[in-house]
Design a protein around this motif. Structure first.
Motif, PDB file in Angstrom:
ATOM      1  N   ASP A  67      42.613   4.411 104.615  1.00 18.89           N
ATOM      2  CA  ASP A  67      43.250   3.099 104.452  1.00 18.89           C
ATOM      3  C   ASP A  67      44.705   3.132 104.909  1.00 18.89           C
ATOM      4  N   LYS A 118      37.376   8.168 109.754  1.00 20.28           N
ATOM      5  CA  LYS A 118      37.090   7.825 108.354  1.00 20.28           C
ATOM      6  C   LYS A 118      36.716   9.076 107.566  1.00 20.28           C
ATOM      7  N   GLN A 174      44.570   2.987 108.642  1.00 14.95           N
ATOM      8  CA  GLN A 174      44.220   1.623 109.043  1.00 14.95           C
ATOM      9  C   GLN A 174      45.428   0.692 108.902  1.00 14.95           C
ATOM     10  N   ASN A 175      46.178   0.843 107.823  1.00  9.67           N
ATOM     11  CA  ASN A 175      47.368   0.011 107.631  1.00  9.67           C
ATOM     12  C   ASN A 175      48.411   0.279 108.711  1.00  9.67           C
TER      13      ASN A 175
END
Length: 133
Positions: free
Chosen positions: A108, A100, A111-112
């Protein structure tokens, strides 16, 4: 594994194709976090930019952590290895925290990617999983 052990100078290790890769790909379809984490080593860096390679490799690692891989906590060799060159990692309590921080606003996207890989694994869609290598 013989493919990687017999590599000649200049070859990518592990090789982006071959029986060893196919075995690793098949194992990842089990959903086992240990198999998923190993797929970080099979992402073909010759097909992507450095940033895209890093994001995709990290997505495999993130997915393994989210699925219960033991090596993602504060005392993991993975995190300790990163801390050897990234002094800011001392504030990270897990590999996920480190990812992160390192990816910042791009987390993000990672994460996707991890979600997409996980869905392909859950559906046992080898072709889709292979597209993430």
């Amino acid at each position: 594994m013989r493919d990687a052990a017999n590599a000649t100078s200049g070859e990518i290790i592990p090789p982006p194709v071959g029986p060893s890769r196919d075995l690793a790909l098949g194992a990842s379809l089990s959903g086992d976090p240990e198999s998923i984490i190993e797929m970080m080593n099979w992402v073909d860096g010759t097909k992507r930019s450095g940033d895209d390679y890093w994001a995709l490799s990290s997505a495999w690692g993130l997915l393994a952590c989210q699925r219960g891989y033991d090596g993602c906590g504060p005392t993991s060799p993975w995190l300790r290895g990163i801390c050897s060159w990234d002094t800011q990692c001392a504030d990270d309590s897990s590999v996920i925290d480190m990812l992160k921080r390192q990816f910042g606003s791009r987390f993000d996207d990672v994460q996707n990617l991890a979600n997409s890989i996980g869905l392909a694994i859950d559906q046992k869609d080898q072709r889709a999983v292979e597209s993430f290598l």
